[in-house]
Motif scaffolding. Structure first.
Motif, short mmCIF file in Angstrom:
data_model
loop_
_atom_site.label_atom_id
_atom_site.label_comp_id
_atom_site.label_asym_id
_atom_site.label_seq_id
_atom_site.Cartn_x
_atom_site.Cartn_y
_atom_site.Cartn_z
N ALA B 156 -3.15 -40.63 86.41
CA ALA B 156 -3.24 -40.69 85.64
C ALA B 156 -4.29 -42.53 85.02
O ALA B 156 -5.25 -42.65 84.20
N ARG B 157 -4.33 -43.52 86.01
CA ARG B 157 -4.54 -44.46 86.20
C ARG B 157 -6.33 -44.75 86.33
O ARG B 157 -7.13 -44.83 85.46
N ASP B 158 -6.71 -43.45 87.49
CA ASP B 158 -7.97 -43.43 87.67
C ASP B 158 -8.06 -43.25 86.15
O ASP B 158 -10.05 -43.03 85.80
N ALA B 159 -8.06 -41.72 85.17
CA ALA B 159 -8.44 -41.69 83.96
C ALA B 159 -8.41 -42.30 83.18
O ALA B 159 -9.95 -42.20 82.05
N THR B 160 -8.44 -43.13 83.19
CA THR B 160 -8.44 -44.39 81.74
C THR B 160 -9.92 -45.32 82.18
O THR B 160 -10.59 -46.07 80.95
N ARG B 161 -10.92 -44.91 83.22
CA ARG B 161 -11.34 -45.24 83.69
C ARG B 161 -13.13 -44.46 82.22
O ARG B 161 -13.35 -44.70 81.91
N ASP B 162 -12.47 -43.17 81.96
CA ASP B 162 -13.58 -42.69 81.63
C ASP B 162 -13.18 -42.55 79.44
O ASP B 162 -13.40 -41.93 78.78
N MET B 163 -12.24 -43.48 79.36
CA MET B 163 -11.42 -43.48 78.00
C MET B 163 -12.56 -44.89 77.22
O MET B 163 -12.63 -45.74 77.71
#
Lengths: 129, 203
Positions: B156-163
């Protein structure tokens, strides 16, 4: 003091103080004014503790309108309002308005004896334009 | 409160504070990329204040200890993360049982997340700490193992990169906020990992 008080909460102590100077130039001592800027270590930021003190400084039975600059100032101000004693909590509002223009126009309105609602509405009209 | 309970509270607080303080530089770098660069120092200040008060806080029952820690964060952090993490801890303290079961923890965590949403006028998907907390709560509710919850938090932390950021200073950058991990998502994931480390499979 029967006029609504004004509190200025900036990330910068200089902006807060400068804005308070501009408010004073407009309304003199007719409106109680509190201001604060900077985090607890004196860097850029805002502090709930300082906001609570500024509200105390500007306290008026007619209420207090808080003007803020950026997000953290708003979040910290809302947090501070919640931490106030229950009899004060309902008499403090955080205005959605630009900090400098909002503070000056809110104080001008307050100096005329306007209610807290009127003071807030006048400041927030600046954001609606 | 049992002595074992107090020891556990102390270990949890120490672990959470230690990981945040250890990663001060990284949190500052992440925040400098898309924000005002104060997240590391602010969180360090808050955690240091909690550690300064550790004996008093750890002596309290878990709900009171969480509320006390949250109050320190509110008063000492100095950025928006103060009220946000402060609200998370205080709401957890308000909702949690003194010796919580997993169901108690799930319920309290979900309620605390709702309190953070209200405080930040935010929701998941806006590139904030909520983007880690919400999936972690889901994993907790769905019976995930400690390791699965840990991995859910990292993912979930890494997914914020593309937000694209929609809240806070980062939102001023609009599409330029894409490509960087959200500092609040990182600090949340660090705390989750530290808690899991202490509680282990008992989580």
């Amino acid at each position: 003091m029967s006029n609504v008080g004004i509190v200025i909460v900036s990330h910068s102590a200089k902006v807060a103080e400068g804005t308070a100077d501009m408010v004073r130039q407009m309304v003199g001592e007719e409106v109680p004014v509190g201001y604060c800027g900077g985090d607890p270590d004196g860097g850029l930021g805002t502090s709930v503790e300082s906001i609570l003190k500024a509200v105390d400084t500007a306290w008026s039975d007619a209420g207090v309108a808080i003007l803020v600059d950026l997000g953290g100032a708003e979040t910290n101000s809302e947090m501070a309002v919640e931490m106030l004693p229950v009899e004060r909590k309902t008499k403090v509002v955080v205005c959605n308005a630009p900090i400098v223009e909002g503070a000056v126009i809110a104080a001008t309105e307050a100096a005329g004896g306007a209610s807290l609602d009127e003071v807030r509405r006048t400041a927030e009209e600046l954001s609606a334009q | 409160m049992t002595e074992a309970g107090n020891t556990r509270t102390r270990r949890l607080i120490e672990a959470v504070a230690a990981t945040i303080i250890e990663h001060t530089g990284e949190l500052t770098e992440l925040d400098s990329a898309i924000g005002d660069g104060d997240h590391g120092q602010n969180m360090k200040r808050g955690m240091t204040a909690i550690l300064d008060d550790l004996d008093a806080i750890a002596a309290k029952p878990l709900p009171e200890a969480l509320k006390a820690a949250g109050t320190q964060l509110v008063m000492k952090v100095g950025g928006a993360s103060g009220p946000l993490y402060g609200t998370l801890f205080m709401a957890l303290g308000k909702e949690i049982a003194p010796d919580p079961t997993r169901d108690d923890l799930t319920h309290a965590f979900a309620a605390a997340i709702e309190a953070v949403k209200v405080r930040g006028k935010s929701d998941a998907g806006q590139k904030t700490m909520l983007d880690v907390l919400v999936p972690v709560c889901e994993a907790l509710r769905n019976g995930g193992s400690a390791r699965e919850i840990d991995e859910a938090a990292e993912k979930a932390r890494d997914a914020t990169r593309d937000m694209q950021a929609q809240k806070g200073r980062a939102s001023f950058l609009r599409e330029r906020s894409i490509g960087h991990i959200d500092p609040g998502a990182r600090s949340s994931q660090l705390m989750i990992a530290a808690v899991i480390d202490v509680l282990g499979e008992g989580a």
